[in-house]
Every structure is written in structure tokens, then in C-alpha cells.
Design an enzyme around this catalytic site. Structure first.
Site, PDB file in Angstrom:
ATOM      1  N   ARG A 177       0.816  -1.214   0.000  1.00  0.00           N
ATOM      2  CA  ARG A 177       0.000   0.000   0.000  1.00  0.00           C
ATOM      3  C   ARG A 177       0.853   1.269   0.000  1.00  0.00           C
ATOM      4  NH1 ARG A 177      -4.066  -1.618   4.700  1.00  0.00           N
ATOM      5  NH2 ARG A 177      -2.619  -3.316   5.072  1.00  0.00           N
ATOM      6  N   SER A 226      -0.195  -6.747  11.473  1.00  0.00           N
ATOM      7  CA  SER A 226      -1.329  -7.052  12.348  1.00  0.00           C
ATOM      8  C   SER A 226      -1.131  -8.418  13.032  1.00  0.00           C
ATOM      9  CB  SER A 226      -2.614  -7.063  11.516  1.00  0.00           C
ATOM     10  OG  SER A 226      -2.490  -8.011  10.483  1.00  0.00           O
ATOM     11  N   CYS A 281       0.979   1.707  15.982  1.00  0.00           N
ATOM     12  CA  CYS A 281       0.860   0.574  16.901  1.00  0.00           C
ATOM     13  C   CYS A 281       1.084   1.022  18.337  1.00  0.00           C
ATOM     14  CB  CYS A 281       1.861  -0.511  16.539  1.00  0.00           C
ATOM     15  SG  CYS A 281       3.542   0.026  16.800  1.00  0.00           S
TER      16      CYS A 281
HETATM   17  P1  NAD Z   1      -0.817  -6.265   7.727  1.00  0.00           P
HETATM   18  O1  NAD Z   1      -0.675  -7.379   8.698  1.00  0.00           O
HETATM   19  O2  NAD Z   1      -2.044  -6.205   6.898  1.00  0.00           O
HETATM   20  O3  NAD Z   1       0.409  -6.284   6.676  1.00  0.00           O
HETATM   21  C1  NAD Z   1       1.748  -6.346   7.101  1.00  0.00           C
HETATM   22  C2  NAD Z   1       2.563  -7.049   6.013  1.00  0.00           C
HETATM   23  O4  NAD Z   1       2.088  -8.390   5.866  1.00  0.00           O
HETATM   24  C3  NAD Z   1       2.481  -6.384   4.654  1.00  0.00           C
HETATM   25  O5  NAD Z   1       3.758  -6.386   4.073  1.00  0.00           O
HETATM   26  C4  NAD Z   1       1.508  -7.282   3.886  1.00  0.00           C
HETATM   27  O6  NAD Z   1       1.779  -7.317   2.512  1.00  0.00           O
HETATM   28  C5  NAD Z   1       1.730  -8.648   4.516  1.00  0.00           C
HETATM   29  N1  NAD Z   1       0.493  -9.454   4.515  1.00  0.00           N
HETATM   30  C6  NAD Z   1      -0.788  -9.009   4.633  1.00  0.00           C
HETATM   31  N2  NAD Z   1      -1.643 -10.057   4.601  1.00  0.00           N
HETATM   32  C7  NAD Z   1      -0.906 -11.162   4.458  1.00  0.00           C
HETATM   33  C8  NAD Z   1      -1.238 -12.558   4.368  1.00  0.00           C
HETATM   34  N3  NAD Z   1      -2.502 -12.988   4.416  1.00  0.00           N
HETATM   35  N4  NAD Z   1      -0.228 -13.440   4.228  1.00  0.00           N
HETATM   36  C9  NAD Z   1       1.050 -13.024   4.183  1.00  0.00           C
HETATM   37  N5  NAD Z   1       1.414 -11.717   4.264  1.00  0.00           N
HETATM   38  C10 NAD Z   1       0.458 -10.795   4.408  1.00  0.00           C
HETATM   39  O7  NAD Z   1      -0.588  -4.913   8.555  1.00  0.00           O
HETATM   40  P2  NAD Z   1      -0.793  -3.414   8.067  1.00  0.00           P
HETATM   41  O8  NAD Z   1      -2.258  -3.137   7.915  1.00  0.00           O
HETATM   42  O9  NAD Z   1       0.102  -3.107   6.932  1.00  0.00           O
HETATM   43  O10 NAD Z   1      -0.225  -2.616   9.338  1.00  0.00           O
HETATM   44  C11 NAD Z   1      -1.011  -2.264  10.452  1.00  0.00           C
HETATM   45  C12 NAD Z   1      -0.832  -3.253  11.577  1.00  0.00           C
HETATM   46  O11 NAD Z   1       0.550  -3.335  11.945  1.00  0.00           O
HETATM   47  C13 NAD Z   1      -1.547  -2.824  12.851  1.00  0.00           C
HETATM   48  O12 NAD Z   1      -2.136  -3.958  13.428  1.00  0.00           O
HETATM   49  C14 NAD Z   1      -0.428  -2.274  13.726  1.00  0.00           C
HETATM   50  O13 NAD Z   1      -0.690  -2.317  15.115  1.00  0.00           O
HETATM   51  C15 NAD Z   1       0.684  -3.184  13.358  1.00  0.00           C
HETATM   52  N6  NAD Z   1       1.987  -2.597  13.678  1.00  0.00           N
HETATM   53  C16 NAD Z   1       2.694  -3.165  14.698  1.00  0.00           C
HETATM   54  C17 NAD Z   1       3.907  -2.621  15.067  1.00  0.00           C
HETATM   55  C18 NAD Z   1       4.718  -3.228  16.177  1.00  0.00           C
HETATM   56  O14 NAD Z   1       5.923  -2.971  16.230  1.00  0.00           O
HETATM   57  N7  NAD Z   1       4.127  -4.023  17.047  1.00  0.00           N
HETATM   58  C19 NAD Z   1       4.401  -1.504  14.384  1.00  0.00           C
HETATM   59  C20 NAD Z   1       3.645  -0.975  13.329  1.00  0.00           C
HETATM   60  C21 NAD Z   1       2.435  -1.540  12.982  1.00  0.00           C
END
Ligand code: NAD
Length: 499
Positions: A177, A226, A281
């Protein structure tokens, strides 16, 4: 309209899968670009080339590797404005917030300039007759970073800097995205002297991620995103024998004690709850005032502050406080959760669902929203909203507030506002959350500490950046060496202590 492909061996390599994904400008709702989605065959080929490049990089002396980090840091500063503009255009956050995103990543690059001292092993001479022992830290080989949309610079930098300075090659899979900032960072890293191939940026979705998780050459996976995806990646990559750390979602509480400075607490809640439209987050999404009177006074102080917030596009000038959400789906989801809060009986004090901005009607904005009298059984409490929505859960005393936080399945960050040192100390010591703020709303540790949540906010046993990152990206080898001068001992069949 622009196209983003892959950054491989120092060049843009066009995707061949035939699959792409739209990149939106969240401020306007327009499609502004397309990103290639890599196939398994592409990922496997890029990993193989990274493995070839890693051999020479691991053999480069650590001080030279650190020098590349120094230059990289300079170049990030040089291009700060350009990076921030691209980041805001794809993510939607304000320019000052985008600069903060880059800055907090840059700080990890700066700590990595001192990597040689972190790579040293241990030595013990004369551990037995003619016997010396020493240990060394060696790179893992090819490692992978999979990162989320909400910090398009900071989190890729948290991954690439410690992984690469320790002699690994990295496959970075940024969020589809908001992929462009990571591509720009890779080019800057190479301008700083990183040999081509050591950092490969592969764009893609689940197919590319699964290919990384199943690739035998990839030794370690660092994920941020997530919780459901974190759990999935942790399971699949560990089953494949990799070293894995996955950081997930959050529900961060701020406890406000009756003796707290309520003006400061209200300011902190507004910043931590609504900054970056709540897409952090470490956002504080739950305020927990202790006592009815504290709660009433807090709400009184919050309302005028929240009403003053200006929502707009990143191009809207210095007085814009926060921008749009990342996608139309995210906007619809957040609005749906607000509706569920009303239906499930919470008091909706400020409602951001109908917010609209002239000239930007198609942007993914949600106005600032405040709930009071939220209870733990409601969806707005149970779900990570990831939007500009602050929920207030009233607690009757400190123990009840502490229990609420402890019982929450997430454990990323939390904060307590109080004037009492004993209460603050008790909270910091007992709460089962990884990062704690005392009169401090977003306790993201500085780059020479390390970042990581507890419970369902993190899977794996080491944190991001700081000393933990050097441990995660290296493995220890221990050598027991004997030289025979003066030793008469023959064959020994017993497993015995050295003497
Ligand atoms: P997301 O989980 O949708 O995506 C993260 C990554 O995973 C992306 O690169 C995406 O392409 C990949 N992905 C998505 N779906 C997938 C699947 N089914 N199989 C394999 N890979 C997949 O997260 P997001 O919406 O990009 O980010 C927001 C989330 O990240 C929130 O929940 C936030 O709290 C979390 N976050 C956590 C931290 C931390 O350090 N704990 C930091 C920043 C964000």
C-alpha cells in the site's frame, strides 16, 4: 500514474508475474500508481542473487560496513524532504509526521554505526592445559523483513540497518500500500556504498510472503504488522526452521490517576490518540481515568481539545493535525466500529463519521471521535480500531485499572499519568506490557534500547533494534582450541571437565 517494480542487484527489475496492485493517494482517493506483485519464482530468483552478494559483504570488515551506515545516514538527511513528500503522498500522514517516521528510522541507522563493538565475541585463555576458548558472532546469511504500511520508512530501516550492518543480505518486502519509500531508501543505501544485491526490495502480497517463508535459503524473518498475520507468519516460518520475530497489533491504555496533571494528560491523549489518524501501533486508544470525578474532569478537558483538531491532506499546511486513513476499506471499517460502539451502549461524545472536506470528498478521512463509558465487552474495546477514535473506560480504583490493562490480550505499550512516584513505580513494575510510559504518552524506546510488545503484540523472544537486534541477526560460534606443547595426555574416552 507511476509504476513500482522491484529493486534487485542495484537496479529496478520489472515484475514478470503479470499481477499488480493499485497504490492510492489516501488524501484524494485517486489511484496514483501501480505496484508489481512478485511471484514465487521471482522471489526465489531474487533470494538466490542476494545469497551470492552476501558472501562478499559478510567478508567485508565490520568498520567498512559501519562506514556505509554513516554515509547512508547522511544521505537520508540530504533527501529528507523528498522522502517525506513521497511517504505522505502514499500514506496520508502530515509532512512533520512523515519526517518523524524517517527520523526514528534514521536513529537506528545511527546506532548501527557502532556495530563493530556489538559484533565482538568473548575470549578465555588457559581454560585448561593449553586450551583457549573463544566465541564469535557471525551473520546468518539471507534474512527477510516484511513490513506494514503505517511506518513506510521507520520500520524498513529498523529491519535493514541492523540486519545489513551485521553482514547479512536482506530481502525486504514492504507494504504494497506504500512501497515507494523503501525503494528510495534502497537506492540511497547503495549510493552510500552498499554492494548491489545485499538489499533486495521485493514488492508483493501474500504470494511473495509465502515464497519468502518457504525459501530454504532465508535464515530469519522479521515481521511487523497485524496480529493475525504475525501469528500466521510466526507459525509457518518457525515450522520451516527459521529464526523468527513477529510484531503484531495493539490496544494501548493510558491510566489517569486522580492526582495527575489533567491538562497534561489531556494534551498527551490527544497527541497519542489522534496523531497519524490513530494508525500507530503505539497509539493510545483507551483512556482509563480512575474515579468518576477524574473521568468527568478529563472528558471536560478532552472535548474542546479534540474539537479543535484540524483534519486534512498532507498538502494542507502546518495547521493540519492529521490526515486520512490508508484505504477506503479502512475508513469503512472504522466508521462501522463507531456505529457498533453506539449500538452496544457506549456514550458517543464526539462523532467523526460524517466528516467531509470540501475538495477532498473522496479522501479516506474520519473525524476525531471520542467515546465515554466504554466497557470491555464492546467491539470498540476488543478490536484494534487503528483510527482516530479514543475510548474511555472508567475504573473505580487503581487496582481495577491495572487489572483491565493486564487482562487485555495485547501488550504493546501503556502509560500512566500520576504525581505519585510509588503508584508509577508499582504500575511500571507489575503491568504485563512491553513498553511503559510514566507521564509520557507514546513510550517508543530510543534507538539504543529496544522495541517490543508482550502478549499478542509480539511473537518470538527478541526485540527490534538495540542489543536484541544484534543478537537476532547474528549467531554465536564457540571455539575450543588446544595446542599441544607440554601436554602428554593420550586418548580420553570420558566426557569430563577440563583440568
Ligand atoms: P498487515 O498485517 O495487513 O500487513 C503487514 C505485512 O504483511 C504487509 O507487508 C503485507 O503485505 C503482509 N500481509 C498481509 N496479509 C498477508 C497474508 N494474508 N499473508 C502473508 N502476508 C500478508 O498490517 P498493516 O495493515 O500493513 O499494518 C497495520 C498493523 O501493523 C496494525 O495492526 C499495527 O498495530 C501493526 N503494527 C505493529 C507494530 C509493532 O511494532 N508491534 C508496528 C507498526 C504496525
Amino acid at each position: 500514474m507511476y509504476e513500482i517494480h522491484h529493486h534487485i542487484d542495484g537496479q529496478t527489475v520489472k515484475g514478470t508475474s503479470g499481477r499488480t496492485s493499485d497504490i492510492y493517494n489516501p488524501a484524494t482517493g485517486e489511484v496514483q500508481g501501480k505496484v508489481a506483485l512478485a511471484s514465487k519464482a521471482e522471489v526465489d530468483a531474487f533470494v538466490a542473487r542476494a545469497a551470492a552478494a552476501q558472501i562478499g559483504w559478510a567478508a567485508t570488515n565490520p568498520q567498512r560496513r559501519a562506514r556505509v551506515m554513516m554515509k547512508f545516514g547522511d544521505l537520508i538527511n540530504r533527501d529528507m524532504d523528498k522522502l517525506a513528500e513521497v511517504l505522505s503522498r502514499e500514506h496520508g500522514k502530515t509532512i512533520p509526521d512523515a519526517r518523524g517516521d524517517i527520523q526514528r528510522g534514521l536513529e537506528v541507522v545511527e546506532v548501527c554505526m557502532g556495530a563493530p563493538s556489538m559484533m565482538k565475541g568473548e575470549y578465555m585463555d588457559s581454560a585448561g592445559p593449553g586450551i583457549d576458548l573463544y566465541s564469535m558472532r557471525q551473520s546468518l546469511g539471507v534474512v527477510a523483513g516484511i513490513t506494514p504500511f503505517n511506518f513506510p520508512a521507520m520500520i524498513p530501516l529498523w529491519k535493514m540497518a541492523p540486519a545489513i550492518v551485521t553482514g547479512n543480505a536482506m530481502i525486504l518486502k514492504p507494504s504494497e500500500r506504500a512501497p515507494t519509500t523503501a525503494m528510495m531508501l534502497a537506492a540511497l543505501f547503495e549510493e552510500a556504498g552498499l554492494p548491489p544485491g545485499v538489499l533486495q526490495v521485493v514488492n508483493g502480497d501474500k504470494e511473495a510472503v509465502d515464497a519468502i517463508l518457504d525459501n530454504e535459503t532465508v535464515q530469519a524473518v522479521g515481521f511487523v504488522g497485524s496480529t493475525p498475520i504475525a501469528q500466521y507468519i510466526y507459525g509457518r516460518a518457525t515450522a520451516n526452521g527459521k529464526r523468527v520475530q513477529c510484531f503484531g497489533g495493539a490496544k494501548n491504555h493510558m491510566v489517569i490517576m486522580p492526582d495527575a496533571d489533567l491538562d497534561k494528560a489531556a494534551d498527551a491523549l490527544v497527541g497519542a490518540g489522534f496523531g497519524a489518524a490513530g494508525e500507530r501501533c503505539m497509539a493510545i486508544s483507551v483512556a482509563v481515568p480512575v474515579g468518576e470525578e477524574t473521568a468527568d474532569r478529563l472528558i471536560e478537558k478532552l472535548v474542546p481539545r479534540i474539537e479543535k483538531l484540524k483534519v486534512g491532506p498532507y498538502t494542507g499546511g502546518a495547521d493540519v493535525d492529521y490526515g486520512p486513513l490508508i484505504t477506503a476499506q479502512a475508513q469503512a471499517r472504522v466508521k462501522g466500529l463507531i456505529t457498533s460502539g453506539v449500538e452496544q451502549g457506549a456514550d458517543l461524545v464526539l462523532d467523526g463519521r460524517d466528516f467531509s472536506l470540501q475538495g477532498y470528498e473522496k479522501g479516506y478521512y474520519v473525524g476525531p471521535t471520542l467515546f465515554d463509558r466504554v466497557t470491555p465487552d464492546m467491539d470498540i474495546y476488543k478490536e484494534e480500531i487503528f483510527g482516530p477514535v479514543l475510548s474511555t473506560v472508567r475504573a473505580s480504583n487503581y487496582d481495577e485499572a491495572l487489572k483491565l490493562v493486564m487482562d487485555n490480550p495485547y501488550g504493546n505499550g501503556t502509560s500512566i499519568f500520576t504525581a505519585d512516584g510509588d503508584t508509577a513505580r508499582d504500575y511500571a513494575s507489575r503491568v504485563n506490557v512491553g513498553m511503559v510510559g510514566v507521564n509520557f504518552p507514546i513510550p517508543v524506546p530510543l534507538s539504543y534500547f529496544s522495541f517490543g510488545g508482550w502478549k499478542k503484540s509480539a511473537f518470538g523472544d527478541l526485540n527490534q533494534y538495540g542489543n536484541d537486534a544484534f543478537r537476532f541477526y547474528t549467531k554465536t560460534k564457540t571455539v575450543t582450541a588446544r595446542w599441544f606443547s607440554g601436554i602428554k595426555e593420550g586418548a580420553a574416552l570420558n566426557f569430563k571437565a577440563l583440568d
